[in-house]
Scaffold this active site. Structure first.
Site, mmCIF file in Angstrom:
data_model
loop_
_atom_site.group_PDB
_atom_site.id
_atom_site.type_symbol
_atom_site.label_atom_id
_atom_site.label_comp_id
_atom_site.label_asym_id
_atom_site.label_seq_id
_atom_site.Cartn_x
_atom_site.Cartn_y
_atom_site.Cartn_z
ATOM 1 N N ASP A 13 0.853 -1.065 -0.135
ATOM 2 C CA ASP A 13 0.120 -0.132 0.042
ATOM 3 C C ASP A 13 0.869 1.466 -0.111
ATOM 4 O O ASP A 13 0.418 2.218 0.446
ATOM 5 C CB ASP A 13 -0.909 -0.025 1.233
ATOM 6 C CG ASP A 13 -1.730 -1.312 1.270
ATOM 7 O OD1 ASP A 13 -2.285 -1.865 0.363
ATOM 8 O OD2 ASP A 13 -1.873 -1.967 2.230
ATOM 9 N N LYS A 16 2.254 2.166 -5.262
ATOM 10 C CA LYS A 16 2.783 1.858 -6.568
ATOM 11 C C LYS A 16 2.292 2.147 -7.671
ATOM 12 O O LYS A 16 2.864 2.479 -8.477
ATOM 13 C CB LYS A 16 3.285 0.166 -6.465
ATOM 14 C CG LYS A 16 4.222 -0.181 -5.368
ATOM 15 C CD LYS A 16 4.391 -1.545 -5.285
ATOM 16 C CE LYS A 16 3.038 -2.301 -4.377
ATOM 17 N NZ LYS A 16 2.898 -2.037 -3.113
ATOM 18 N N ASN A 38 -4.928 -10.071 -4.640
ATOM 19 C CA ASN A 38 -4.891 -9.680 -3.306
ATOM 20 C C ASN A 38 -4.087 -8.179 -3.378
ATOM 21 O O ASN A 38 -4.411 -7.305 -2.326
ATOM 22 C CB ASN A 38 -3.737 -10.398 -2.300
ATOM 23 C CG ASN A 38 -2.293 -10.685 -3.210
ATOM 24 O OD1 ASN A 38 -2.445 -10.567 -4.401
ATOM 25 N ND2 ASN A 38 -1.390 -11.215 -2.463
ATOM 26 N N GLY A 40 -4.228 -3.953 -4.809
ATOM 27 C CA GLY A 40 -5.188 -3.270 -5.257
ATOM 28 C C GLY A 40 -4.563 -1.847 -5.497
ATOM 29 O O GLY A 40 -4.221 -1.027 -4.430
ATOM 30 N N HIS A 41 -4.054 -1.580 -6.759
ATOM 31 C CA HIS A 41 -3.233 -0.553 -7.113
ATOM 32 C C HIS A 41 -4.135 0.724 -7.557
ATOM 33 O O HIS A 41 -4.890 0.357 -8.549
ATOM 34 C CB HIS A 41 -2.105 -1.065 -8.300
ATOM 35 C CG HIS A 41 -1.149 -1.828 -7.938
ATOM 36 N ND1 HIS A 41 -0.138 -2.202 -8.643
ATOM 37 C CD2 HIS A 41 -1.135 -2.349 -6.255
ATOM 38 C CE1 HIS A 41 0.731 -3.213 -7.730
ATOM 39 N NE2 HIS A 41 0.149 -3.126 -6.516
ATOM 40 N N GLN A 224 2.281 -5.949 -3.465
ATOM 41 C CA GLN A 224 2.631 -6.125 -1.915
ATOM 42 C C GLN A 224 3.780 -5.147 -1.555
ATOM 43 O O GLN A 224 3.902 -4.435 -2.219
ATOM 44 C CB GLN A 224 2.502 -7.369 -1.724
ATOM 45 C CG GLN A 224 1.158 -8.179 -1.636
ATOM 46 C CD GLN A 224 0.856 -8.678 -2.893
ATOM 47 O OE1 GLN A 224 1.783 -9.172 -3.453
ATOM 48 N NE2 GLN A 224 -0.253 -8.377 -3.446
HETATM 49 P P1 IMP Z 1 -2.723 -12.653 1.184
HETATM 50 O O1 IMP Z 1 -1.500 -12.487 0.251
HETATM 51 O O2 IMP Z 1 -3.880 -12.505 0.767
HETATM 52 O O3 IMP Z 1 -2.797 -14.226 1.612
HETATM 53 O O4 IMP Z 1 -2.416 -11.972 2.465
HETATM 54 C C1 IMP Z 1 -1.243 -12.250 3.343
HETATM 55 C C2 IMP Z 1 -0.935 -11.101 4.094
HETATM 56 O O5 IMP Z 1 -0.639 -10.025 3.047
HETATM 57 C C3 IMP Z 1 -2.060 -10.334 4.793
HETATM 58 O O6 IMP Z 1 -1.742 -9.665 5.796
HETATM 59 C C4 IMP Z 1 -2.663 -9.175 3.942
HETATM 60 O O7 IMP Z 1 -3.313 -8.264 4.453
HETATM 61 C C5 IMP Z 1 -1.253 -8.716 3.279
HETATM 62 N N1 IMP Z 1 -1.378 -8.303 1.732
HETATM 63 C C6 IMP Z 1 -1.624 -8.977 0.577
HETATM 64 N N2 IMP Z 1 -1.820 -8.133 -0.479
HETATM 65 C C7 IMP Z 1 -1.382 -6.952 0.050
HETATM 66 C C8 IMP Z 1 -1.473 -5.707 -0.513
HETATM 67 O O8 IMP Z 1 -1.493 -5.590 -1.765
HETATM 68 N N3 IMP Z 1 -1.527 -4.587 0.248
HETATM 69 C C9 IMP Z 1 -1.126 -4.828 1.692
HETATM 70 N N4 IMP Z 1 -1.219 -6.053 2.143
HETATM 71 C C10 IMP Z 1 -1.273 -7.028 1.410
#
Ligand code: IMP
Length: 423
Positions: A13, A16, A38, A40-41, A224
């Site tokens: 977050d 990017k 996962n 969200g850009h 991420q």
């Molecule tokens: P997962 O990748 O959805 O399994 O999530 C694993 C961990 O990474 C969790 O703490 C999520 O909140 C965090 N996470 C995954 N994708 C993002 C992202 O794009 N931004 C921030 N945190 C993320």
């Protein structure tokens, strides 16, 4: 031409999407190399806010090609909705968006497995976005996965059925309450696969190799953040891919000696969504103020982000692991009006002062040690050049540059494309 990388240096977050969008005019190709929906850009321009999940952030520029690399995991259902969202923008994505045959497919049962796994963990849950990311990467490394290229084969539905049946047995094994109607989910899934198949599938490593050879410029877009990296992040509270620079090599097939600039993005403070240790987290009204002004809510899940001071030790670690050559500081504008600012410049680790990120950063072992800074009160959001910055902001930036030994190339002063100051 070398391939430049753009990576988040914290827990995601960092902004990017905005920066890739700003930089895209310098590149012919934007390529995503890991993660999936996962992410969200968020991009803002012409008064419109748009959130991209799997599609690279260069998509709004008509002249750039957008590659979804082999390291990405794609959920056809989310992807089809993302494409639908682009329709209002008159984007010829059938021409400008291409997908690696080696990217893995997220099945409906991967999402269910994610939910079952999290539910079974109780208090120890990761705080996953529940998009099926972990289970899909598990099938990839377990050599059971379905890849985009498989969708072109006649027997892919048999392979699908066998894997989905196995997943259902695994869901039962977790012995938790996960309600679902797989038949209904499959109707949506198979329709979405048709949409996915209407796009061009490519051998992306070959495509990128030829592009480099012919002098095309390429920017690899990370998702991420470095502290969520499966190897170097705060394990097990991480995502399931390599979010750091090495992930761009494996997630695109780009050789390490072809990497050029590594742009590292960080916020002027720190945020985290989901569970896991966060040494500089604030539990008081200062943290609440950061969250409110910074609009710190997850673009994917809508969850409130935890907020805290900038952690220079963790940032230094991320710069090291990634080989960052240029820094970009985001959301400096959010700190306007804070009388005093703090930056964590060391840790008290079991009674000893240390200046590196240790194996265990759980709060019972580790406490941040801060350096204080004077805040600035000026609104930065209307500023257009660095010469307008208040002294206190310059002091903050100069300190970070000196400590990190890397220039801060960009300071972002708002969410819009235009609110970007190059130094
Ligand atoms: P997962 O990748 O959805 O399994 O999530 C694993 C961990 O990474 C969790 O703490 C999520 O909140 C965090 N996470 C995954 N994708 C993002 C992202 O794009 N931004 C921030 N945190 C993320």
């Amino acid at each position: 031409m070398a391939v430049d990388l753009l990576l988040g240096l914290q827990w995601g977050d960092e902004g990017k999407g905005k920066i890739v969008d700003v930089l895209t005019s310098n590149y012919n190709i934007i390529a995503r190399f890991q993660g999936g929906p996962n992410a969200g850009h968020t991009l803002e321009f012409d008064g419109i806010k748009h959130v991209l999940r799997t599609i690279p952030s260069g998509i709004f520029h008509k002249d750039s090609m957008n590659v979804i690399g082999n390291g990405v995991v794609i959920d056809p259902v989310v992807f089809a909705k993302e494409l639908e969202g682009l329709d209002q923008f008159d984007i010829d994505y059938k021409k400008t968006l291409i997908i690696s045959r080696k990217a893995h497919v997220i099945l409906p049962t991967h999402r269910l497995l994610d939910a079952a796994s999290e539910a079974s963990k109780g208090k120890a849950k990761i705080g996953s976005t529940l998009k099926g990311i972990g289970p899909t990467y598990m099938d990839k490394t377990g050599r059971n996965g379905i890849r985009v290229g498989d969708l072109e084969l006649s027997d892919w539905k048999e392979k699908y059925r066998a894997l989905a049946d196995k997943h259902e047995a695994m869901i039962k094994f977790y012995n938790v309450d996960v309600q679902y109607d797989l038949e209904e989910m499959e109707v949506e899934f198979f329709e979405a696969v048709k949409v996915l198949k209407s796009l061009q599938f490519i051998d992306s490593e070959e495509y990128l190799y030829q592009a480099q050879k012919s002098g095309k410029t390429i920017l690899a877009e990370g998702a991420q953040g470095s502290l969520l990296d499966i190897d170097f992040g705060t394990y097990p509270f991480v995502t399931s891919s390599n979010t750091t620079a090495a992930g761009a090599c494996t997630g695109l097939g780009v050789a390490p000696n072809q990497i050029g600039d590594v742009y590292g993005i960080f916020k002027a403070y720190t945020t985290r969504v989901g569970s896991g240790p966060f040494p500089t987290e604030l539990f008081d009204e200062v943290g609440a103020k950061m969250a409110k002004i910074g609009n710190e809510f997850g673009a994917v899940t809508g969850r409130g982000r935890r907020c805290g001071w900038l952690d220079l030790i963790a940032l230094k670690y991320a710069c090291q692991v990634n080989g960052v050559t240029k820094l970009m500081m985001m959301k400096g504008d959010v700190l306007s009006g804070f009388k005093a600012l703090k930056v964590c410049t060391a840790y008290n680790y079991k009674g000893e002062t240390i200046t590196h990120l240790p194996y265990n950063i759980e709060p019972e072992n580790l406490k941040p040690i801060y350096t204080d800074f004077k805040g600035w009160k000026e609104d930065l959001t209307k500023m257009t050049e660095a010469s307008q910055f208040p002294k206190e902001l310059n002091d903050y930036i100069d300190f970070l540059e000196k400590e990190l030994e890397i220039p801060i190339y960009v300071v972002s002063v708002g969410p819009d494309r235009k609110q970007t100051i190059f130094r």
